[in-house]
Every structure is written in structure tokens, then in C-alpha cells.
Design a protein around this motif. Structure first.
Motif, PDB file in Angstrom:
ATOM      1  N   ALA A 136       0.826  -1.210   0.000  1.00  0.00           N
ATOM      2  CA  ALA A 136       0.000   0.000   0.000  1.00  0.00           C
ATOM      3  C   ALA A 136       0.857   1.256   0.000  1.00  0.00           C
ATOM      4  N   GLY A 137       2.109   1.134  -0.479  1.00  0.00           N
ATOM      5  CA  GLY A 137       3.040   2.247  -0.409  1.00  0.00           C
ATOM      6  C   GLY A 137       2.738   3.381  -1.363  1.00  0.00           C
ATOM      7  N   ALA A 138       1.989   3.089  -2.435  1.00  0.00           N
ATOM      8  CA  ALA A 138       1.674   4.135  -3.400  1.00  0.00           C
ATOM      9  C   ALA A 138       0.480   3.704  -4.236  1.00  0.00           C
ATOM     10  N   ASP A 139      -0.221   4.705  -4.734  1.00  0.00           N
ATOM     11  CA  ASP A 139      -1.338   4.482  -5.643  1.00  0.00           C
ATOM     12  C   ASP A 139      -0.852   4.781  -7.056  1.00  0.00           C
ATOM     13  N   LEU A 140      -0.918   3.790  -7.941  1.00  0.00           N
ATOM     14  CA  LEU A 140      -0.505   3.973  -9.331  1.00  0.00           C
ATOM     15  C   LEU A 140      -1.739   4.298 -10.159  1.00  0.00           C
ATOM     16  N   ARG A 141      -1.774   5.501 -10.712  1.00  0.00           N
ATOM     17  CA  ARG A 141      -2.948   5.966 -11.444  1.00  0.00           C
ATOM     18  C   ARG A 141      -2.665   6.010 -12.938  1.00  0.00           C
ATOM     19  N   ILE A 142      -3.336   5.133 -13.663  1.00  0.00           N
ATOM     20  CA  ILE A 142      -3.149   5.041 -15.112  1.00  0.00           C
ATOM     21  C   ILE A 142      -4.522   5.071 -15.787  1.00  0.00           C
ATOM     22  N   PRO A 143      -4.751   6.051 -16.663  1.00  0.00           N
ATOM     23  CA  PRO A 143      -3.851   7.135 -17.054  1.00  0.00           C
ATOM     24  C   PRO A 143      -3.861   8.260 -16.024  1.00  0.00           C
ATOM     25  N   ALA A 144      -2.811   9.061 -16.042  1.00  0.00           N
ATOM     26  CA  ALA A 144      -2.755  10.229 -15.170  1.00  0.00           C
ATOM     27  C   ALA A 144      -3.799  11.240 -15.625  1.00  0.00           C
ATOM     28  N   VAL A 145      -4.448  11.857 -14.667  1.00  0.00           N
ATOM     29  CA  VAL A 145      -5.478  12.851 -14.988  1.00  0.00           C
ATOM     30  C   VAL A 145      -4.789  14.209 -15.188  1.00  0.00           C
ATOM     31  N   LEU A 146      -4.652  14.578 -16.440  1.00  0.00           N
ATOM     32  CA  LEU A 146      -4.010  15.830 -16.823  1.00  0.00           C
ATOM     33  C   LEU A 146      -4.752  16.422 -18.014  1.00  0.00           C
ATOM     34  N   ALA A 147      -4.665  17.731 -18.164  1.00  0.00           N
ATOM     35  CA  ALA A 147      -5.228  18.367 -19.350  1.00  0.00           C
ATOM     36  C   ALA A 147      -4.555  17.793 -20.589  1.00  0.00           C
ATOM     37  N   ALA A 148      -5.288  17.692 -21.678  1.00  0.00           N
ATOM     38  CA  ALA A 148      -4.776  17.050 -22.894  1.00  0.00           C
ATOM     39  C   ALA A 148      -3.506  17.717 -23.403  1.00  0.00           C
ATOM     40  N   ASP A 149      -3.456  19.055 -23.344  1.00  0.00           N
ATOM     41  CA  ASP A 149      -2.264  19.739 -23.852  1.00  0.00           C
ATOM     42  C   ASP A 149      -1.057  19.503 -22.951  1.00  0.00           C
ATOM     43  N   VAL A 150      -1.288  19.364 -21.643  1.00  0.00           N
ATOM     44  CA  VAL A 150      -0.192  19.081 -20.709  1.00  0.00           C
ATOM     45  C   VAL A 150       0.333  17.666 -20.936  1.00  0.00           C
ATOM     46  N   ALA A 151      -0.569  16.711 -21.089  1.00  0.00           N
ATOM     47  CA  ALA A 151      -0.161  15.325 -21.348  1.00  0.00           C
ATOM     48  C   ALA A 151       0.626  15.229 -22.644  1.00  0.00           C
ATOM     49  N   SER A 152       0.185  15.949 -23.658  1.00  0.00           N
ATOM     50  CA  SER A 152       0.874  15.940 -24.948  1.00  0.00           C
ATOM     51  C   SER A 152       2.275  16.519 -24.810  1.00  0.00           C
ATOM     52  N   ARG A 153       2.403  17.590 -24.039  1.00  0.00           N
ATOM     53  CA  ARG A 153       3.715  18.204 -23.858  1.00  0.00           C
ATOM     54  C   ARG A 153       4.655  17.264 -23.119  1.00  0.00           C
ATOM     55  N   ILE A 154       4.153  16.577 -22.102  1.00  0.00           N
ATOM     56  CA  ILE A 154       5.001  15.648 -21.367  1.00  0.00           C
ATOM     57  C   ILE A 154       5.474  14.511 -22.270  1.00  0.00           C
ATOM     58  N   GLY A 155       4.592  13.981 -23.094  1.00  0.00           N
ATOM     59  CA  GLY A 155       4.988  12.941 -24.042  1.00  0.00           C
ATOM     60  C   GLY A 155       6.057  13.445 -24.999  1.00  0.00           C
ATOM     61  N   HIS A 156       5.908  14.685 -25.468  1.00  0.00           N
ATOM     62  CA  HIS A 156       6.901  15.279 -26.373  1.00  0.00           C
ATOM     63  C   HIS A 156       8.234  15.447 -25.660  1.00  0.00           C
ATOM     64  N   LEU A 157       8.206  15.940 -24.416  1.00  0.00           N
ATOM     65  CA  LEU A 157       9.439  16.118 -23.649  1.00  0.00           C
ATOM     66  C   LEU A 157      10.132  14.780 -23.402  1.00  0.00           C
ATOM     67  N   ALA A 158       9.358  13.726 -23.159  1.00  0.00           N
ATOM     68  CA  ALA A 158       9.934  12.402 -22.919  1.00  0.00           C
ATOM     69  C   ALA A 158      10.697  11.916 -24.144  1.00  0.00           C
ATOM     70  N   VAL A 159      10.103  12.063 -25.312  1.00  0.00           N
ATOM     71  CA  VAL A 159      10.759  11.635 -26.552  1.00  0.00           C
ATOM     72  C   VAL A 159      11.992  12.495 -26.826  1.00  0.00           C
ATOM     73  N   GLU A 160      11.880  13.800 -26.582  1.00  0.00           N
ATOM     74  CA  GLU A 160      13.012  14.689 -26.819  1.00  0.00           C
ATOM     75  C   GLU A 160      14.169  14.354 -25.877  1.00  0.00           C
ATOM     76  N   ALA A 161      13.870  14.079 -24.610  1.00  0.00           N
ATOM     77  CA  ALA A 161      14.911  13.697 -23.657  1.00  0.00           C
ATOM     78  C   ALA A 161      15.580  12.385 -24.080  1.00  0.00           C
ATOM     79  N   PHE A 162      14.799  11.444 -24.560  1.00  0.00           N
ATOM     80  CA  PHE A 162      15.296  10.165 -25.069  1.00  0.00           C
ATOM     81  C   PHE A 162      16.337  10.416 -26.159  1.00  0.00           C
TER      82      PHE A 162
END
Length: 365
Positions: free
Chosen positions: A264-290
Motif C-alpha cells: 500500500a506504499g503508493a497508488d498507481l494511477r493510469i492514465p494520469a489525470v491531466l489536461a490534454a495539452d499538458v499530457a501531450s507536452r510531457i509525451g513530447h518532452l519524454a521523446v526529446e529527452a530520449f
């Protein structure tokens, strides 16, 4: 040589503090590999660095066990890029591809990748440079910062270049800090610090695991968001749906115990509840960092999002060999995206084989 079946070497264990996590990941991967496509050769690395053939655990075990009575094996380059495993009977086992399920130093840092490069054998995951750059959080953050990606402000500390709590707080602009080893994962050796006494204790703990540590500004109440990046055999990169980790109040942050010891150490929430534009930006940043860090095959990219303003995003770190346990985010996020773990392993092995072919074509040109 075309064959319908592949022999997969499954490397697990290792000499790092993440030895136990590796064995849990390996058990889950072993179950995910399709027995109709792959013959699997488990190769365990003990805590003191001995390489041993076999797995002593039951098929449904939480972790793979390294046989206590097994003989050491030697790994040698073979013909046409095969890795030859020499066991006590001097027979050879040719491996078509290796899945290095090794977390932390001596596995995720480019060392094993260098061995496999010298042997000329395909392997899953990033190469030497990407592995080494991402393992060292100081180096990774400098590269990301220079590329204009948003990272949490930090200080790099070594035994010969130490800072006290007052200097750290004045430099980072906050009295709430996190201290962590530069080369480690799974939250091993990570501590919060809000006073001089806590800071000294946190630094002492982090220095138990590395000769270089990071002191970071704490992002108050930050939401912890994770994204899995996957590269297929053509080189195409894809970002998974996002997940959020909400640590239990009793842990305060996503510590090792919260990840692996406390159900019970953490709650894993999938998908994360975020605004669509914020989620899109995070996905873009992840690929760019990669791309910036030279990753290949797979990586999990971790972010902090300001709870008061979710457009304020910080890139925390990248894991080139993220956990593959039954509760790990990397495979769970791809399952949420419609890619079961068995298919995910096929993609990762397909990428390893295709990359190997491309590299050989270049070297033979």
C-alpha cells in the motif's frame, strides 16, 4: 542465419544495490517471453560478481533465484557475433540476443553493454553512451539543461567538493531539499532534508552508494508523472499513456520501501489525470529527452508537475533499464496503451536485432 526460434540470454542479479529489484524484474520478463518463439537461458550474476547459469525459482516465483550450487561460467565472443557461454562441462550455448535485466551500476551504466558490443551480440536497450549518460544523473541533467529541457535545479557534490545545508539552501532557493546518489536507481539512498541535521544524515547515506551525490530543490507537493518511451525495429519512437504515482502519506515520497516492500506504499494511477495539452507536452518532452541522451530501445522518463500549476513541468530523470516487476510502471503504461507485455518484449528484441544488423552494415561498408 534465419531461424524461427531465438535463444535469449536473460542476465539478472548483479553487484549493485538494486540486485533484488533485478531478480523481480527478471521473473516477470521470463514469464512474458513467448515460449513458442524463444529458448531462454537465465544467467544470474551474484552480489559478489560471479556469473552462474540457471534459475532455481519456481515458474510463478516473485523473483528469479541464482542457484547456490551452480558453477561459474565464462563469457567469450564467438563466431559471427555469438556470445559463447562456457560452463563446467565445457559445452557452448550460443545466444542470439541478450536481455540485460540489470538495474543500477555494473549493468545499466554501459559496462555490460560494452561487453556485449565487444562480443558482437544484439542486446535490448541503450548502448554504451546512452546507458552511461543516463546512469549518471549529474551528467544527464547537464545535457538536458543544455538542450533547453526543464530540470529541477541541483548541485553536484563530491567528497572533495562538499557543501553545507546553508550553502545548498541559499543556492537552490529553498529549505526543502532532496539528496540522492548520482549513480543509482529505485530510490536507493534517496532522502529528503529540511534541516542541517537531516541534510548531513542524507549526504552520509547517499555517499554510501556513490562517490558523487546530487542535492536537488524539492518541488513542494509535486505530482510524480511517468512516461514510457519505446523504439521499434525501424527506429520510430512512441510515448505511452502517462501514469501518476501518489505515494502514501506514511512514506512521504516514492521511496524504495514504498515501491517494493509496502503493498500500500503508493497508488498507481493510469492514465494520469491531466489536461490534454499538458499530457501531450510531457509525451513530447519524454521523446526529446530520449533523443538528447542517446537512448535506444526503451526508457522510462519521470517528471514532476507543480500541483498549483500543471503547466509547470520538470524532467526528473531517465531510466534506460526501468523496472519490469509485476507492479512496475514501464510495462503497465504500455499495457494501458494496448501493448501487452508479451508483445512489448517482441518489439524490444526486434529492435535489438535490427539495430545490430544496421551497425554491422555500417561497419562492413
Amino acid at each position: 542465419m534465419n531461424r524461427t526460434r531465438r535463444t535469449v540470454g536473460l542476465l539478472f542479479g548483479g553487484c549493485s544495490a538494486e540486485h533484488d529489484v533485478s531478480r523481480m524484474s527478471a521473473a516477470n520478463i521470463l514469464r512474458a517471453l513467448d515460449p513458442e518463439k524463444y529458448d531462454i537461458v537465465p544467467i544470474g550474476i551474484s552480489r559478489n560478481g560471479h556469473w552462474l547459469l540457471g534459475n532455481a525459482a519456481a515458474p510463478d516465483a516473485k523473483s528469479l533465484e541464482i542457484p547456490s550450487d551452480a558453477a561459474d561460467v565464462a563469457l567469450l565472443p564467438g563466431r559471427d557475433g555469438d556470445l559463447i557461454v562456457l560452463d563446467a562441462t565445457n559445452k557452448t550455448i550460443r545466444l542470439d540476443v541478450v536481455v540485460p535485466v540489470l538495474h543500477g551500476p555494473n549493468g545499466e551504466d554501459g559496462s555490460v553493454q560494452g561487453l556485449l558490443e565487444l562480443a558482437g551480440i544484439p542486446y535490448v536497450g541503450s548502448g554504451i553512451m546512452g546507458s552511461a549518460a543516463c546512469m549518471d544523473k549529474d551528467v544527464a541533467k547537464r545535457l538536458l539543461r543544455d538542450a533547453g529541457l526543464p530540470v529541477v535545479p541541483f548541485l553536484s557534490v563530491t567528497p572533495g567538493k562538499q557543501v553545507d545545508y546553508q550553502t545548498a539552501t541559499e543556492t537552490l532557493g529553498t529549505t526543502a531539499l532532496f539528496v540522492k546518489p548520482a549513480n543509482m536507481g529505485s530510490s536507493v539512498g534517496v532522502s529528503p532534508a529540511r534541516s542541517a541535521a537531516e541534510f548531513d544524515k542524507a549526504c552520509a547515506l547517499a555517499f554510501r552508494y556513490d562517490t558523487k551525490i546530487l542535492v536537488e530543490r524539492s518541488v513542494a507537493g509535486a505530482r510524480e508523472i511517468e512516461c514510457s518511451v519505446l523504439e521499434d525495429h525501424t527506429g520510430k519512437l512512441s510515448a505511452s499513456p502517462l501514469g501518476e504515482i501518489a505515494p502514501a502519506q506514511s512514506h512521504g515520497f516514492y521511496s524504495y520501501d514504498a515501491k517494493y516492500e509496502d503493498a500500500a506504499g503508493a497508488d498507481l494511477r493510469i492514465p494520469a489525470v491531466l489536461a490534454a495539452d499538458v499530457a501531450s507536452r510531457i509525451g513530447h518532452l519524454a521523446v526529446e529527452a530520449f533523443r538528447v541522451l542517446g537512448c535506444e530501445g526503451l526508457a522510462r522518463v519521470d517528471f514532476f508537475v507543480d500541483p498549483a500549476d500543471e503547466t509547470t513541468i520538470f524532467l526528473n530523470e531517465i531510466n534506460t533499464l526501468p523496472g519490469f516487476t509485476a507492479i512496475s510502471m514501464y510495462p503497465k503504461l504500455w499495457e494501458a496503451g494496448g501493448l501487452p507485455q508479451r508483445d512489448l518484449m517482441d518489439v524490444l528484441i526486434g529492435h535489438a536485432l535490427a539495430r545490430h544488423g544496421r551497425k554491422r552494415a555500417v561497419s562492413n561498408a
